[in-house]
Design an enzyme around this catalytic site. Structure first.
Site, short mmCIF file in Angstrom:
data_model
loop_
_atom_site.label_atom_id
_atom_site.label_comp_id
_atom_site.label_asym_id
_atom_site.label_seq_id
_atom_site.Cartn_x
_atom_site.Cartn_y
_atom_site.Cartn_z
N MET A 13 43.51 42.84 59.76
CA MET A 13 44.77 42.61 59.03
C MET A 13 45.52 41.47 59.69
O MET A 13 46.00 41.61 60.83
CB MET A 13 45.62 43.88 59.01
CG MET A 13 45.09 44.95 58.08
SD MET A 13 46.14 46.42 58.06
CE MET A 13 45.68 47.21 59.58
N CYS A 95 38.92 37.70 51.15
CA CYS A 95 40.33 37.31 51.10
C CYS A 95 40.60 36.45 49.86
O CYS A 95 39.95 35.42 49.67
CB CYS A 95 40.72 36.54 52.36
SG CYS A 95 42.44 36.00 52.29
N HIS A 166 35.33 46.31 50.57
CA HIS A 166 36.63 46.69 50.01
C HIS A 166 36.35 46.95 48.53
O HIS A 166 36.09 46.01 47.77
CB HIS A 166 37.63 45.55 50.22
CG HIS A 166 39.01 45.88 49.72
ND1 HIS A 166 40.06 45.01 49.84
CD2 HIS A 166 39.52 46.98 49.11
CE1 HIS A 166 41.16 45.56 49.32
NE2 HIS A 166 40.85 46.75 48.88
N ASN A 206 35.68 50.75 52.34
CA ASN A 206 37.08 50.37 52.62
C ASN A 206 37.86 50.33 51.30
O ASN A 206 37.33 49.99 50.27
CB ASN A 206 37.11 48.99 53.29
CG ASN A 206 38.50 48.40 53.38
OD1 ASN A 206 38.78 47.34 52.81
ND2 ASN A 206 39.41 49.08 54.05
N GLY A 228 42.92 50.31 56.68
CA GLY A 228 43.84 49.24 57.02
C GLY A 228 45.28 49.71 57.03
O GLY A 228 45.86 50.00 58.08
N ARG A 229 45.86 49.87 55.83
CA ARG A 229 47.30 50.09 55.76
C ARG A 229 47.76 51.39 56.39
O ARG A 229 48.88 51.46 56.91
CB ARG A 229 47.77 49.96 54.31
CG ARG A 229 47.81 48.51 53.86
CD ARG A 229 47.88 48.36 52.37
NE ARG A 229 46.62 48.74 51.76
CZ ARG A 229 46.36 48.65 50.46
NH1 ARG A 229 47.30 48.23 49.64
NH2 ARG A 229 45.18 49.00 49.98
C1 LIG Z 1 48.77 42.85 56.05
C2 LIG Z 1 47.31 42.79 55.71
C3 LIG Z 1 46.52 41.75 56.19
C4 LIG Z 1 45.16 41.70 55.89
N1 LIG Z 1 44.38 40.71 56.45
C5 LIG Z 1 43.03 40.77 56.27
C6 LIG Z 1 42.18 39.90 57.01
O1 LIG Z 1 42.61 39.10 57.85
N2 LIG Z 1 40.84 39.97 56.76
C7 LIG Z 1 40.31 40.88 55.84
O2 LIG Z 1 39.09 40.94 55.66
N3 LIG Z 1 41.11 41.71 55.17
C8 LIG Z 1 42.43 41.71 55.39
N4 LIG Z 1 43.22 42.63 54.77
C9 LIG Z 1 42.59 43.63 53.90
C10 LIG Z 1 42.20 44.88 54.70
O3 LIG Z 1 41.25 44.57 55.69
C11 LIG Z 1 41.63 45.96 53.77
O4 LIG Z 1 40.47 45.45 53.17
C12 LIG Z 1 42.62 46.34 52.67
O5 LIG Z 1 43.92 46.52 53.16
C13 LIG Z 1 42.16 47.65 52.01
O6 LIG Z 1 42.12 48.70 52.93
P1 LIG Z 1 43.32 49.79 53.00
O7 LIG Z 1 43.50 50.32 51.59
O8 LIG Z 1 42.82 50.84 53.95
O9 LIG Z 1 44.53 49.10 53.48
C14 LIG Z 1 44.57 42.69 55.06
C15 LIG Z 1 45.36 43.75 54.61
C16 LIG Z 1 46.71 43.81 54.94
C17 LIG Z 1 47.54 44.99 54.46
#
Ligand SMILES: Cc1cc2nc3c(=O)[nH]c(=O)nc-3n(C[C@H](O)[C@H](O)[C@H](O)COP(=O)(O)O)c2cc1C
Length: 326
Positions: A13, A95, A166, A206, A228-229
């Protein structure tokens, strides 16, 4: 390959999974598999403060996530990841941000499966580090299993064995990254089906896993889960991971000790990084507490004045008084 290593992963993240946050995560769990933020290949190669950005301070098991699509750069990054003792280098193919699309990497690479395959095999063939990918299940508004299947089929020709998915599409026009994490619907079934097609590949699920109970149940059905979140808003839930997922106890249930250990770490870094970046992984403690606002302004004031001992006392006192469940 250790099939259990990635049973519980903390998602990359940007702005959150900084070296400092990872330090806190590692105090809380010895076993969770960690990720850096996505770092572009150019930054990894050319940033003057590279050590600060990609340091791996005994945070293993951990992956360095890279964004890029140029073989030479990616090979050099994989070698750096190896030198910094990362367990894995992970290519970001998920991304959806405009800036990343402009750089021709991230989720838009799902439309260029041969390029992704070649990038992954270039890294794998020129280093000894584990190479992996994190992707979505598709691009655009419609679900299309054939597209996902054909994409994965091409990717695994690179020889990689670990794919983080994801489980929602990326919508590249009209949705910002935040909306791209909520509006496209989840579809775990695609990940389940792809695993059936390629049983010898590890697929880590994910997206939208909002509790440790759900994570645990899903970890029985998939090769591992990535959150993640939930970790972003409640990093302290990581203190349950070693027991729940790995049946191992750790000594982190004395919560004051977590704070003391983390502040010991911070104190050595004052002057090398901003105090906000150093403290931000802890600030979430106050998010859901009734008097969180007052304490936050007290903390802000002390941050401005670099009163690190005072800050430590505030955290310790708060935790002692609130009996914060972490
Ligand atoms: C603030 C934030 C920054 C993120 N930055 C990245 C990142 O740098 N690389 C990436 O692959 N995913 C990034 N993600 C996506 C997360 O890795 C993840 O795939 C996504 O939040 C879904 O998972 P969750 O529902 O458990 O949050 C980011 C998510 C958030 C909330």
């Amino acid at each position: 390959m250790n099939n259990n290593l990635r049973k519980f992963c903390v998602a990359p993240m940007m702005g959150y999974t900084t070296p400092h946050a990872r330090k806190l995560y590692r105090i809380l769990s010895k076993k969770a598999f960690l990720f850096t933020e996505m770092i572009s290949s150019k930054t990894i190669l050319h940033a003057k403060n590279r050590d600060l950005i990609i340091e791996n301070n005994h945070q293993n098991p951990i992956a360095l996530q890279v964004g890029g699509a140029e073989y030479k750069d990616l090979i050099a990054c994989a070698k750096i990841a190896q030198d910094y003792n990362y367990n894995e280098i992970n290519l970001n193919v998920g991304c959806p941000s405009k800036a990343v699309q402009k750089g021709n990497f991230g989720a838009c690479l799902m439309k260029k499966k041969k390029l992704v395959r070649d990038c992954l095999s270039a890294m794998a063939n020129n280093t000894n580090i584990e190479v992996s990918m994190k992707c979505r299940i598709g691009i655009g508004n419609k679900f299309n299993y054939d597209f996902f299947h054909e994409f994965i089929d091409e990717i695994i020709k690179s020889g990689i064995k670990i794919i983080y998915v994801h489980a929602r599409n990326a919508i590249l026009n009209g949705l910002n990254p935040k909306k791209n994490r909520t509006i496209p619907p989840l579809n775990y079934d695609f990940v389940y089906r792809i695993k059936k097609n390629y049983p010898y590949i590890q697929f880590i699920l994910n997206g939208g896993i909002n509790s440790l109970d759900d994570a645990y149940k899903l970890s029985k059905k998939f090769d591992g889960v990535m959150l993640g979140r939930l970790i972003k808003v409640d990093p302290f839930c990581l203190s349950n991971i070693d027991k729940l997922f790995f049946n191992q106890t750790n000594n982190n249930n004395i919560y004051q000790n977590i704070i003391i250990e983390y502040f010991d770490y911070i104190k050595n870094r004052i002057g090398h990084d901003s105090i906000f970046r150093l403290l931000s992984p802890l600030l979430h403690i106050f998010f859901s507490t009734p008097n969180g606002k007052n304490i936050k302004s007290e903390i802000n004031l002390n941050m401005k004045n670099y009163e690190i001992d005072k800050l430590e006392s505030i955290f310790l006192e708060f935790i002692g008084k609130q009996k914060v469940v972490i």
